[in-house]
Design a protein around this motif. Sequence first.
Motif, PDB file in Angstrom:
ATOM      1  N   CYS A 110       1.493   0.526   4.624  1.00  0.00           N
ATOM      2  CA  CYS A 110       2.539  -0.056   3.779  1.00  0.00           C
ATOM      3  C   CYS A 110       2.201   0.125   2.306  1.00  0.00           C
ATOM      4  CB  CYS A 110       2.701  -1.545   4.073  1.00  0.00           C
ATOM      5  SG  CYS A 110       4.000  -2.354   3.122  1.00  0.00           S
ATOM      6  N   ALA A 111       3.193   0.578   1.547  1.00  0.00           N
ATOM      7  CA  ALA A 111       3.111   0.559   0.086  1.00  0.00           C
ATOM      8  C   ALA A 111       4.106  -0.472  -0.424  1.00  0.00           C
ATOM      9  CB  ALA A 111       3.439   1.927  -0.489  1.00  0.00           C
ATOM     10  N   LYS A 112       3.726  -1.126  -1.486  1.00  0.00           N
ATOM     11  CA  LYS A 112       4.622  -2.092  -2.130  1.00  0.00           C
ATOM     12  C   LYS A 112       5.013  -1.536  -3.489  1.00  0.00           C
ATOM     13  CE  LYS A 112       5.004  -6.989  -3.376  1.00  0.00           C
ATOM     14  NZ  LYS A 112       4.262  -8.274  -3.531  1.00  0.00           N
ATOM     15  N   VAL A 113       6.307  -1.583  -3.788  1.00  0.00           N
ATOM     16  CA  VAL A 113       6.814  -1.067  -5.060  1.00  0.00           C
ATOM     17  C   VAL A 113       7.511  -2.201  -5.792  1.00  0.00           C
ATOM     18  CG1 VAL A 113       8.241   0.666  -6.189  1.00  0.00           C
ATOM     19  CG2 VAL A 113       7.133   1.207  -4.006  1.00  0.00           C
ATOM     20  N   LEU A 114       7.115  -2.432  -7.028  1.00  0.00           N
ATOM     21  CA  LEU A 114       7.720  -3.459  -7.874  1.00  0.00           C
ATOM     22  C   LEU A 114       8.570  -2.783  -8.927  1.00  0.00           C
ATOM     23  CD1 LEU A 114       6.818  -6.292  -6.962  1.00  0.00           C
ATOM     24  CD2 LEU A 114       4.943  -4.654  -6.692  1.00  0.00           C
ATOM     25  N   VAL A 115       9.833  -3.203  -9.027  1.00  0.00           N
ATOM     26  CA  VAL A 115      10.791  -2.588  -9.934  1.00  0.00           C
ATOM     27  C   VAL A 115      11.376  -3.699 -10.798  1.00  0.00           C
ATOM     28  CG1 VAL A 115      12.790  -1.083 -10.107  1.00  0.00           C
ATOM     29  CG2 VAL A 115      11.310  -0.923  -8.104  1.00  0.00           C
ATOM     30  N   ALA A 116      11.292  -3.546 -12.122  1.00  0.00           N
ATOM     31  CA  ALA A 116      11.698  -4.617 -13.030  1.00  0.00           C
ATOM     32  C   ALA A 116      12.874  -4.196 -13.900  1.00  0.00           C
ATOM     33  CB  ALA A 116      10.522  -5.022 -13.915  1.00  0.00           C
ATOM     34  N   TYR A 117      13.724  -5.175 -14.212  1.00  0.00           N
ATOM     35  CA  TYR A 117      14.918  -4.987 -15.024  1.00  0.00           C
ATOM     36  C   TYR A 117      14.971  -6.096 -16.077  1.00  0.00           C
ATOM     37  CZ  TYR A 117      16.090  -2.233 -10.883  1.00  0.00           C
ATOM     38  OH  TYR A 117      16.070  -1.332  -9.849  1.00  0.00           O
ATOM     39  N   ALA A 118      15.815  -5.910 -17.070  1.00  0.00           N
ATOM     40  CA  ALA A 118      15.916  -6.907 -18.137  1.00  0.00           C
ATOM     41  C   ALA A 118      16.375  -8.259 -17.612  1.00  0.00           C
ATOM     42  CB  ALA A 118      16.873  -6.412 -19.223  1.00  0.00           C
ATOM     43  N   SER A 119      17.146  -8.249 -16.528  1.00  0.00           N
ATOM     44  CA  SER A 119      17.631  -9.486 -15.925  1.00  0.00           C
ATOM     45  C   SER A 119      17.900  -9.229 -14.447  1.00  0.00           C
ATOM     46  CB  SER A 119      18.916  -9.960 -16.612  1.00  0.00           C
ATOM     47  OG  SER A 119      19.980  -9.055 -16.331  1.00  0.00           O
ATOM     48  N   GLU A 122       3.963   1.230  -8.318  1.00  0.00           N
ATOM     49  CA  GLU A 122       3.654   1.404  -6.902  1.00  0.00           C
ATOM     50  C   GLU A 122       2.248   0.881  -6.618  1.00  0.00           C
ATOM     51  OE1 GLU A 122       5.957   5.745  -6.563  1.00  0.00           O
ATOM     52  OE2 GLU A 122       3.798   5.585  -6.170  1.00  0.00           O
ATOM     53  N   LYS A 123       2.078   0.281  -5.454  1.00  0.00           N
ATOM     54  CA  LYS A 123       0.743  -0.036  -4.958  1.00  0.00           C
ATOM     55  C   LYS A 123       0.616   0.553  -3.562  1.00  0.00           C
ATOM     56  CE  LYS A 123      -3.362  -1.558  -5.063  1.00  0.00           C
ATOM     57  NZ  LYS A 123      -4.321  -0.890  -5.952  1.00  0.00           N
ATOM     58  N   ASP A 124      -0.166   1.606  -3.463  1.00  0.00           N
ATOM     59  CA  ASP A 124      -0.371   2.331  -2.214  1.00  0.00           C
ATOM     60  C   ASP A 124      -1.584   1.725  -1.517  1.00  0.00           C
ATOM     61  OD1 ASP A 124      -0.861   4.123  -0.182  1.00  0.00           O
ATOM     62  OD2 ASP A 124      -0.579   5.915  -1.406  1.00  0.00           O
ATOM     63  N   TRP A 125      -1.359   0.768  -0.652  1.00  0.00           N
ATOM     64  CA  TRP A 125      -2.477   0.041  -0.061  1.00  0.00           C
ATOM     65  C   TRP A 125      -3.320   0.889   0.894  1.00  0.00           C
ATOM     66  CZ3 TRP A 125      -4.723  -3.955  -1.974  1.00  0.00           C
ATOM     67  CH2 TRP A 125      -4.001  -4.807  -2.821  1.00  0.00           C
ATOM     68  N   PRO A 126      -2.756   1.770   1.704  1.00  0.00           N
ATOM     69  CA  PRO A 126      -3.628   2.603   2.534  1.00  0.00           C
ATOM     70  C   PRO A 126      -4.576   3.493   1.734  1.00  0.00           C
ATOM     71  CG  PRO A 126      -1.429   2.553   3.458  1.00  0.00           C
ATOM     72  CD  PRO A 126      -1.343   1.890   2.113  1.00  0.00           C
ATOM     73  N   ALA A 127      -4.212   3.800   0.484  1.00  0.00           N
ATOM     74  CA  ALA A 127      -5.076   4.620  -0.364  1.00  0.00           C
ATOM     75  C   ALA A 127      -6.133   3.795  -1.091  1.00  0.00           C
ATOM     76  CB  ALA A 127      -4.232   5.386  -1.389  1.00  0.00           C
ATOM     77  N   GLU A 128      -6.095   2.476  -0.954  1.00  0.00           N
ATOM     78  CA  GLU A 128      -7.072   1.611  -1.615  1.00  0.00           C
ATOM     79  C   GLU A 128      -8.403   1.728  -0.873  1.00  0.00           C
ATOM     80  OE1 GLU A 128      -8.095  -1.081  -4.687  1.00  0.00           O
ATOM     81  OE2 GLU A 128      -6.297   0.116  -4.361  1.00  0.00           O
ATOM     82  N   PRO A 129      -9.463   2.235  -1.526  1.00  0.00           N
ATOM     83  CA  PRO A 129     -10.668   2.624  -0.777  1.00  0.00           C
ATOM     84  C   PRO A 129     -11.379   1.492  -0.061  1.00  0.00           C
ATOM     85  CG  PRO A 129     -11.055   2.740  -3.154  1.00  0.00           C
ATOM     86  CD  PRO A 129      -9.584   2.547  -2.962  1.00  0.00           C
ATOM     87  N   HIS A 130     -11.324   0.270  -0.585  1.00  0.00           N
ATOM     88  CA  HIS A 130     -12.068  -0.825   0.021  1.00  0.00           C
ATOM     89  C   HIS A 130     -11.169  -1.772   0.814  1.00  0.00           C
ATOM     90  CE1 HIS A 130     -15.430   0.667  -2.203  1.00  0.00           C
ATOM     91  NE2 HIS A 130     -14.842   0.446  -3.360  1.00  0.00           N
ATOM     92  N   VAL A 131      -9.911  -1.387   1.011  1.00  0.00           N
ATOM     93  CA  VAL A 131      -8.968  -2.201   1.777  1.00  0.00           C
ATOM     94  C   VAL A 131      -8.390  -1.395   2.938  1.00  0.00           C
ATOM     95  CG1 VAL A 131      -6.841  -3.549   1.702  1.00  0.00           C
ATOM     96  CG2 VAL A 131      -8.415  -3.616  -0.246  1.00  0.00           C
ATOM     97  N   GLY A 132      -7.849  -0.221   2.634  1.00  0.00           N
ATOM     98  CA  GLY A 132      -7.430   0.689   3.692  1.00  0.00           C
ATOM     99  C   GLY A 132      -6.063   0.448   4.273  1.00  0.00           C
ATOM    100  N   GLY A 133      -5.314  -0.509   3.716  1.00  0.00           N
ATOM    101  CA  GLY A 133      -3.968  -0.743   4.219  1.00  0.00           C
ATOM    102  C   GLY A 133      -3.529  -2.168   3.981  1.00  0.00           C
ATOM    103  N   ALA A 134      -2.306  -2.457   4.378  1.00  0.00           N
ATOM    104  CA  ALA A 134      -1.723  -3.790   4.247  1.00  0.00           C
ATOM    105  C   ALA A 134      -0.523  -3.842   5.191  1.00  0.00           C
ATOM    106  CB  ALA A 134      -1.277  -4.045   2.801  1.00  0.00           C
TER     107      ALA A 134
END
Length: 477
Positions: free
Chosen positions: A319-328, A407-419
Amino acid sequence: MASSQAELRNGTLADPVDVVVVGAGLSGLVAARCLQQAACSVRLIEAAEQPGGRMRGAWLPLAGGAEGPGLMPWIDLGGQWVGPSQTRMLALLERHRIRRFASPHSGDTVLVFGEQRCRFSGFFQGFPEGQPPAVPEADWADAMAALEQFQALVAQLPEGHPHHHPAAAALDRLSFQDWIDAHTHTPFAAWYFAYFCRAVGFLGPAEPEQVSLLHVLWGQRTAPQGEHPEEWLLHGGAGQLPALLAAELGESVLQLGEPVRGVEQKGPHPVVVRTDRARYPCRAVIVAMPPAMAARLQFTPELPGDRKQLQAEMAMGACAKVLVAYASPWWQEQGLAGIAIGDRPSVELCADSSDPESGCGVLAAFVAGHRYHRWAALAEAERRQAVLADLAAYLGPQARAPLAYREKDWPAEPHVGGAYAGWMPPGLWTSCGDALRRPHGRVFWAGTEVAERWPGFFEGAVRSGEEAAASVLVELC
């Protein structure tokens, strides 16, 4: 007093402590604090350069915005929600005076399935609430009939880990996809359960053909969506908590950027934890890591076969989590809740994560399972385009023009390996389930995957850390 840094770099033996905790995620931080409160000397060792594990936050700079975190929205790159029955996590938040607010959900949910888009005043994820979506009546009836049978199986399981239940072996032999194929008759109903498998914390996420039916039933028994685990968000984000917990421990306790290589139970000391920098003697160890990450450690004496198999096969969620922000939060003006679900190519779920105190609009989008693997293979610009195209299909063309994208690519996180968490394939619960919690001499296990209640959530991590600390205290007394 601890050995000097020069001695540690030479790989010499550090001064002994009562307990070494390996892994400074939420579970490890909680375990270390519990032991410290019980007057134990503790050393907490973390491979990453910051504590928190899968609990991580950041400030998101807006394009053209003023500098300074007060004018940026916070985002949680990892977990973000808490619910009313998650009592141990709520107590932790109260202790640190972290305020919570209701997850934004006023307005209509959007469903996109096939070529159809509908708005409805309801939601479904493990159970339906409110108005059903405008899908063909036969499709919805098919999904609800299957859900009734699913919940009947869930109700048969006892509390705690499931593998000693009389029907466990038969349930564990099947994949969740096997069950879906046998109990649904329409594409929508089949997707309804497959989406659930990719969206909920205790399921990895995983694809339904990958995960054991017993694991899905157990997760719904111990972490039910009907208890609203996404009820609240936190002002300032959940990612602020690890630093607060680390500060409680004191500067000399937490060591960052130091991967543990092995755990030895031999020689003059009961246990020695080995890193590239030093050897750390202690009376007991808590390994607060997902089983898949614990597989990287060398144990002397060797782990029993079922524990090694568990670590080899209990994969982390894709799973990757993507955060997208807008003015409102412009979708609120259109009567939308900012919650959307559907069978889009990349994003099956997005949720409004806007803090009303910031004034910004923030959407959290999740790319999971097979979708994650296809998406992760794209170039950066293509990944962004794919996410924004799906958000636009759900909420409208304004979604294509955010002020910030992360973007936060959790499987690519070396000390976590996923989410979000590790999950069990068919057969693993009944062959190796006892190894999940069983100590290995003076080595104890912690982490949200170990919890018997709310596995895959913050609450599971807190409970697991507290329980591991309690087990160690019994051993040391």
